[in-house]
Scaffold this motif. Structure first.
Motif, mmCIF file in Angstrom:
data_model
loop_
_atom_site.group_PDB
_atom_site.id
_atom_site.type_symbol
_atom_site.label_atom_id
_atom_site.label_comp_id
_atom_site.label_asym_id
_atom_site.label_seq_id
_atom_site.Cartn_x
_atom_site.Cartn_y
_atom_site.Cartn_z
ATOM 1 N N MET A 158 9.319 -4.651 5.633
ATOM 2 C CA MET A 158 8.201 -3.539 6.226
ATOM 3 C C MET A 158 6.958 -2.970 4.700
ATOM 4 S SD MET A 158 7.431 -1.889 8.489
ATOM 5 C CE MET A 158 8.807 -1.773 10.037
ATOM 6 N N ASN A 159 6.516 -4.319 5.219
ATOM 7 C CA ASN A 159 5.161 -3.978 4.348
ATOM 8 C C ASN A 159 4.309 -2.201 4.559
ATOM 9 O OD1 ASN A 159 4.911 -6.464 2.833
ATOM 10 N ND2 ASN A 159 4.966 -7.478 4.926
ATOM 11 N N LYS A 160 4.621 -2.002 3.333
ATOM 12 C CA LYS A 160 3.892 -0.332 3.275
ATOM 13 C C LYS A 160 2.179 -0.748 2.467
ATOM 14 C CE LYS A 160 3.565 3.629 1.410
ATOM 15 N NZ LYS A 160 5.211 4.369 0.048
ATOM 16 N N VAL A 161 1.311 0.249 3.452
ATOM 17 C CA VAL A 161 -0.137 -0.103 2.565
ATOM 18 C C VAL A 161 -0.515 1.170 3.112
ATOM 19 C CG1 VAL A 161 -2.401 -0.390 3.982
ATOM 20 C CG2 VAL A 161 -0.247 -2.336 4.624
ATOM 21 N N THR A 162 -1.037 1.565 2.208
ATOM 22 C CA THR A 162 -1.627 2.956 2.006
ATOM 23 C C THR A 162 -2.984 2.118 1.833
ATOM 24 O OG1 THR A 162 -0.477 3.628 -0.675
ATOM 25 C CG2 THR A 162 -1.806 5.285 -0.027
ATOM 26 N N LEU A 163 -3.608 4.167 3.140
ATOM 27 C CA LEU A 163 -5.240 4.304 3.131
ATOM 28 C C LEU A 163 -5.825 5.202 2.637
ATOM 29 C CD1 LEU A 163 -6.994 2.896 5.035
ATOM 30 C CD2 LEU A 163 -5.904 3.158 7.204
ATOM 31 N N LEU A 164 -7.024 4.937 2.389
ATOM 32 C CA LEU A 164 -7.438 5.910 2.095
ATOM 33 C C LEU A 164 -8.622 6.475 3.324
ATOM 34 C CD1 LEU A 164 -8.392 5.444 -1.874
ATOM 35 C CD2 LEU A 164 -7.094 7.340 -0.957
ATOM 36 N N TRP A 165 -8.177 6.822 4.065
ATOM 37 C CA TRP A 165 -9.132 7.978 5.426
ATOM 38 C C TRP A 165 -8.958 9.116 5.450
ATOM 39 C CZ3 TRP A 165 -5.531 8.391 9.989
ATOM 40 C CH2 TRP A 165 -6.373 7.996 11.154
ATOM 41 N N SER A 166 -9.667 9.292 6.277
ATOM 42 C CA SER A 166 -10.948 10.609 6.623
ATOM 43 C C SER A 166 -11.299 10.903 8.029
ATOM 44 C CB SER A 166 -12.372 10.992 5.612
ATOM 45 O OG SER A 166 -12.952 10.009 5.827
ATOM 46 N N GLY A 167 -10.912 10.046 9.093
ATOM 47 C CA GLY A 167 -11.318 9.912 10.199
ATOM 48 C C GLY A 167 -13.176 9.540 10.505
ATOM 49 N N HIS B 265 -0.205 -4.852 12.931
ATOM 50 C CA HIS B 265 0.816 -5.636 12.832
ATOM 51 C C HIS B 265 2.297 -4.610 12.697
ATOM 52 C CE1 HIS B 265 -1.979 -8.391 10.606
ATOM 53 N NE2 HIS B 265 -2.319 -7.305 10.933
ATOM 54 N N GLU B 266 3.739 -5.230 13.661
ATOM 55 C CA GLU B 266 4.743 -4.415 13.692
ATOM 56 C C GLU B 266 5.399 -4.674 12.188
ATOM 57 O OE1 GLU B 266 6.993 -8.129 15.856
ATOM 58 O OE2 GLU B 266 6.112 -6.803 16.810
ATOM 59 N N ASP B 267 5.361 -5.389 11.252
ATOM 60 C CA ASP B 267 6.222 -5.487 10.083
ATOM 61 C C ASP B 267 5.321 -4.361 8.775
ATOM 62 O OD1 ASP B 267 3.892 -6.966 9.694
ATOM 63 O OD2 ASP B 267 5.074 -8.980 8.693
ATOM 64 N N ILE B 268 3.895 -3.659 9.379
ATOM 65 C CA ILE B 268 3.323 -2.797 8.187
ATOM 66 C C ILE B 268 3.679 -1.236 8.465
ATOM 67 C CG2 ILE B 268 1.637 -2.150 8.047
ATOM 68 C CD1 ILE B 268 0.160 -4.273 7.910
ATOM 69 N N GLU B 269 4.001 -0.509 7.773
ATOM 70 C CA GLU B 269 3.829 0.923 7.783
ATOM 71 C C GLU B 269 3.001 1.561 6.893
ATOM 72 O OE1 GLU B 269 7.800 3.861 7.161
ATOM 73 O OE2 GLU B 269 7.207 3.485 4.978
ATOM 74 N N ILE B 270 2.312 2.317 7.646
ATOM 75 C CA ILE B 270 1.167 2.701 6.798
ATOM 76 C C ILE B 270 0.524 4.456 6.551
ATOM 77 C CG2 ILE B 270 -1.898 3.357 7.471
ATOM 78 C CD1 ILE B 270 -1.534 1.300 9.624
ATOM 79 N N GLN B 271 0.596 4.123 5.039
ATOM 80 C CA GLN B 271 0.761 6.138 4.893
ATOM 81 C C GLN B 271 -1.016 6.376 4.520
ATOM 82 O OE1 GLN B 271 3.286 7.988 3.429
ATOM 83 N NE2 GLN B 271 1.223 8.877 3.961
ATOM 84 N N LEU C 47 -16.248 -9.157 -7.732
ATOM 85 C CA LEU C 47 -14.650 -8.827 -6.268
ATOM 86 C C LEU C 47 -14.243 -10.605 -5.557
ATOM 87 C CD1 LEU C 47 -14.563 -6.346 -4.300
ATOM 88 C CD2 LEU C 47 -16.545 -8.339 -2.706
ATOM 89 N N GLU C 48 -12.859 -10.520 -5.805
ATOM 90 C CA GLU C 48 -12.065 -12.040 -5.586
ATOM 91 C C GLU C 48 -11.425 -11.253 -4.987
ATOM 92 O OE1 GLU C 48 -10.318 -12.970 -9.393
ATOM 93 O OE2 GLU C 48 -11.955 -13.485 -9.793
ATOM 94 N N LEU C 49 -10.889 -12.201 -3.621
ATOM 95 C CA LEU C 49 -9.747 -12.697 -2.774
ATOM 96 C C LEU C 49 -8.565 -12.841 -3.089
ATOM 97 C CD1 LEU C 49 -10.426 -15.029 -0.269
ATOM 98 C CD2 LEU C 49 -10.233 -12.531 0.525
ATOM 99 N N ILE C 50 -7.842 -11.142 -3.038
ATOM 100 C CA ILE C 50 -6.106 -11.177 -3.155
ATOM 101 C C ILE C 50 -5.283 -12.588 -3.553
ATOM 102 C CG2 ILE C 50 -4.018 -9.907 -3.414
ATOM 103 C CD1 ILE C 50 -5.653 -7.318 -2.574
ATOM 104 N N GLU C 51 -4.541 -13.186 -4.603
ATOM 105 C CA GLU C 51 -4.097 -13.970 -3.759
ATOM 106 C C GLU C 51 -2.935 -13.737 -3.349
ATOM 107 O OE1 GLU C 51 -3.539 -16.285 -7.655
ATOM 108 O OE2 GLU C 51 -5.895 -16.727 -7.941
ATOM 109 N N ASN C 52 -2.440 -14.613 -2.324
ATOM 110 C CA ASN C 52 -1.031 -14.635 -1.749
ATOM 111 C C ASN C 52 -0.493 -13.511 -1.174
ATOM 112 O OD1 ASN C 52 -0.045 -17.596 -2.664
ATOM 113 N ND2 ASN C 52 -0.055 -16.333 -5.051
ATOM 114 N N ASP C 53 -1.406 -12.795 -0.472
ATOM 115 C CA ASP C 53 -1.583 -11.868 -0.149
ATOM 116 C C ASP C 53 -0.806 -11.452 1.289
ATOM 117 O OD1 ASP C 53 -2.025 -9.017 0.260
ATOM 118 O OD2 ASP C 53 -3.854 -8.871 0.185
ATOM 119 N N PHE C 54 0.097 -10.245 1.691
ATOM 120 C CA PHE C 54 0.857 -10.490 2.691
ATOM 121 C C PHE C 54 -0.666 -10.160 4.060
ATOM 122 C CE2 PHE C 54 0.964 -6.663 1.237
ATOM 123 C CZ PHE C 54 0.694 -5.363 2.365
ATOM 124 N N LEU C 55 -1.775 -10.355 3.943
ATOM 125 C CA LEU C 55 -2.617 -9.373 4.657
ATOM 126 C C LEU C 55 -3.820 -10.535 4.451
ATOM 127 C CD1 LEU C 55 -2.163 -6.020 5.501
ATOM 128 C CD2 LEU C 55 -1.585 -7.253 6.988
#
Length: 252
Positions: A1-10, A24-30, A137-145
């Motif tokens: 399970m991959n965790k993604v922390t998201l800054l969010w205000s609605g 994504h079923e393999d993601i947990e969002i914080q 600005l660069e793409l993240i290498e070998n990222d899971f997304l």
């Protein structure tokens, strides 16, 4: 399970990214929400996030953790880092970036984590200007997304890296219209309509006078504005003057 922390205000952009991640079923969002005590929109934003999470969780597989709330003043008092704050002041002076980017950078540094921030090029052009002038600005290498960008140093320049280096920017190549089109194609535009954007609502509706309302009127999102807000926007010099006078004499 991959965790993604998201800054969010609605808001629109953060909700778009939240719904992308929800596929994504393999993601947990914080989700993380930074409370700005100067904003009258906080209860509306919290209500929007609660509704969006409820609706999305019924339809999409990703897991969502409880929202973590951080007060702006707590961050400024307890997450101090002079290098970051000095770099932020330089970028704000030269590129007029929003004050929230200092809070985000300090919080990331304190928690020692990277967070996604839904910066789109159409709305946050000043951020892009700062990144391209003071970093790269660069793409993240070998990222899971796919399609997640990060900010790197550009030679000896490190101001953009100090402020944005812990932020992941997954939608920075998109515009609000792009997000609307993708949401419609994927069948979750109805959930996007629960988003909130106005900083100073009037009688529970967008005011037409604040910066996010300006952006809505100028980025193809005017359909989100009720007629009363559009009227105030078209006559905003007058209504902003009236609002300033009311605040000066203590009337909300």
């Amino acid at each position: 399970m991959n965790k993604v922390t998201l800054l969010w205000s609605g808001g629109w952009d953060g909700t778009f990214r939240f719904l992308e991640l929800m596929q994504h079923e393999d993601i947990e969002i914080q989700p993380i929400y930074v409370i700005d005590p100067g904003r009258e929109s906080t209860p509306y934003e919290k209500k929007a996030m609660k509704k969006i999470i409820f609706e999305a969780s019924k339809r999409f597989p990703a897991k969502v953790r409880d929202i973590q709330f951080y007060e702006r003043d707590w961050i400024l008092q307890n997450c101090k880092n002079e290098k970051i704050s000095n770099a932020f002041r330089y970028l704000r002076k030269n590129y007029s970036i929003g004050t929230q980017y200092e809070w985000f950078a300090l919080l990331c540094d304190k928690l020692n984590i990277k967070m996604e921030s839904a910066v789109v090029h159409q709305y946050h052009g000043k951020v892009e200007d700062a990144i391209h002038a003071e970093g790269k600005l660069e793409l993240i290498e070998n990222d899971f997304l796919p399609e997640r960008y990060c900010v790197k140093k550009a030679g000896e320049k490190n101001t953009a890296f100090l402020v944005f280096g812990d932020l992941i920017l997954p939608v920075i190549k998109l515009s609000k219209e792009d997000e609307e089109k993708i949401a419609r194609q994927n069948g979750w535009l109805d959930i996007m309509k629960y988003t909130w954007f106005c900083h100073t609502p009037i009688h529970g509706k967008p005011c037409g006078l604040c910066s996010p309302c300006d952006d809505a009127m100028n980025t193809g999102m005017e359909w989100r504005m009720p007629r009363c807000a559009q009227f105030r926007y078209k006559n905003r010099k007058f209504f902003r003057l009236i609002r300033a006078i009311k605040r000066k004499i203590g009337i909300r």
